[in-house]
Design a protein around this motif. Sequence first.
Motif, PDB file in Angstrom:
ATOM      1  N   ARG A 142       0.829  -1.218   0.000  1.00 37.98           N
ATOM      2  CA  ARG A 142       0.000   0.000   0.000  1.00 37.98           C
ATOM      3  C   ARG A 142       0.855   1.256   0.000  1.00 37.98           C
ATOM      4  N   LEU A 168     -12.488   0.738  -3.918  1.00 40.57           N
ATOM      5  CA  LEU A 168     -11.474   0.055  -3.129  1.00 40.57           C
ATOM      6  C   LEU A 168     -11.837   0.027  -1.646  1.00 40.57           C
ATOM      7  N   LEU A 171     -14.393  -2.543  -1.065  1.00 41.06           N
ATOM      8  CA  LEU A 171     -13.814  -3.891  -1.048  1.00 41.06           C
ATOM      9  C   LEU A 171     -13.075  -4.164   0.258  1.00 41.06           C
ATOM     10  N   LYS A 172     -12.334  -3.162   0.745  1.00 42.43           N
ATOM     11  CA  LYS A 172     -11.518  -3.349   1.940  1.00 42.43           C
ATOM     12  C   LYS A 172     -12.357  -3.456   3.211  1.00 42.43           C
ATOM     13  N   SER A 176     -15.119  -7.052   3.117  1.00 38.29           N
ATOM     14  CA  SER A 176     -14.351  -7.901   4.041  1.00 38.29           C
ATOM     15  C   SER A 176     -15.196  -8.273   5.260  1.00 38.29           C
ATOM     16  N   TYR A 193      -7.206 -11.449   2.787  1.00 38.74           N
ATOM     17  CA  TYR A 193      -8.121 -10.711   1.907  1.00 38.74           C
ATOM     18  C   TYR A 193      -7.597  -9.292   1.677  1.00 38.74           C
ATOM     19  N   GLN A 194      -7.086  -8.652   2.740  1.00 41.59           N
ATOM     20  CA  GLN A 194      -6.508  -7.320   2.594  1.00 41.59           C
ATOM     21  C   GLN A 194      -5.286  -7.349   1.682  1.00 41.59           C
ATOM     22  N   LEU A 196      -4.901  -9.405  -0.843  1.00 43.59           N
ATOM     23  CA  LEU A 196      -5.441  -9.529  -2.193  1.00 43.59           C
ATOM     24  C   LEU A 196      -5.895  -8.177  -2.737  1.00 43.59           C
ATOM     25  N   THR A 197      -6.622  -7.414  -1.933  1.00 45.87           N
ATOM     26  CA  THR A 197      -7.083  -6.099  -2.384  1.00 45.87           C
ATOM     27  C   THR A 197      -5.917  -5.137  -2.597  1.00 45.87           C
ATOM     28  N   SER A 198      -4.870  -5.275  -1.801  1.00 50.51           N
ATOM     29  CA  SER A 198      -3.694  -4.407  -1.947  1.00 50.51           C
ATOM     30  C   SER A 198      -2.956  -4.698  -3.247  1.00 50.51           C
ATOM     31  N   LEU A 200      -4.335  -5.955  -5.936  1.00 49.15           N
ATOM     32  CA  LEU A 200      -5.227  -5.459  -6.986  1.00 49.15           C
ATOM     33  C   LEU A 200      -5.078  -3.950  -7.132  1.00 49.15           C
ATOM     34  N   GLU A 201      -5.001  -3.253  -6.020  1.00 45.14           N
ATOM     35  CA  GLU A 201      -4.816  -1.800  -6.027  1.00 45.14           C
ATOM     36  C   GLU A 201      -3.522  -1.417  -6.730  1.00 45.14           C
TER      37      GLU A 201
END
Length: 228
Positions: A142, A168, A171-172, A176, A193-194, A196-198, A200-201
């Motif tokens: 991040r 975003l 999603l976060k 979650s 999961y965090q 994965l989103t990071s 993707l970001e």
Amino acid sequence: MIVYISKKNIIFNYIGQIYTMGISILILPLFLKLLGAENYGIVAFFMMVQGWMTILDMGMSPTLNREIAANKGHFKNDYQKYQLLTLIKSLKIIFIVVSLCLVIVTFLYSEKISSEWLDYKTINNNVVNHSIFLIGIIVSIRWFSGLYRSAINGYEEQVWLNKFNVILITLKNPVSLILLYFVSDSLILFFYYQLLTSLLELLILSRKLKEHLPEYNGELPFFLSKRF
């Protein structure tokens, strides 16, 4: 036209900030109820570490932002293009090194951090140690994304950035929360999961920045190749 763009950017900045703050306030008691006080304490530690990482930026991201904002209409000749790409590459190298150092530190000292920095009784030690290592990876990614954000912001893409931030943040946080409620209230699941989103970001921001960077057909040194 410039005034219209500025007003639109300001409006979307307000919308993005209000949504982010509102979601954070609404979601906190739900996370606390679902995860429990000790588990949420680890999450709070995660958010605190993210705040600490802003200190390590040392003005590099704002510098890139200002450089692009001041010269975005002037990157026309090869020398100017070369300067911009060199600046971005140089900052990327610094960010990569610092990010890797953080990951290595959290991997080597996760047990020490969990025992000396955190106070918990009901959570398994392995879960806490694993969570701290994941926190190091997530925060590093991040923090790296912040460099891309500043560059994109320099191109006055606030409308796109705020739309992206709304998705975003959704999603976060809310997504979650739904995942934890219906799948498992595991702390490890939350951090994966965090992660994965990071990732993707970072991927989306990287691709967005590439759309704006000028094409440079001249010859660059190998480590300054325009491919990244």
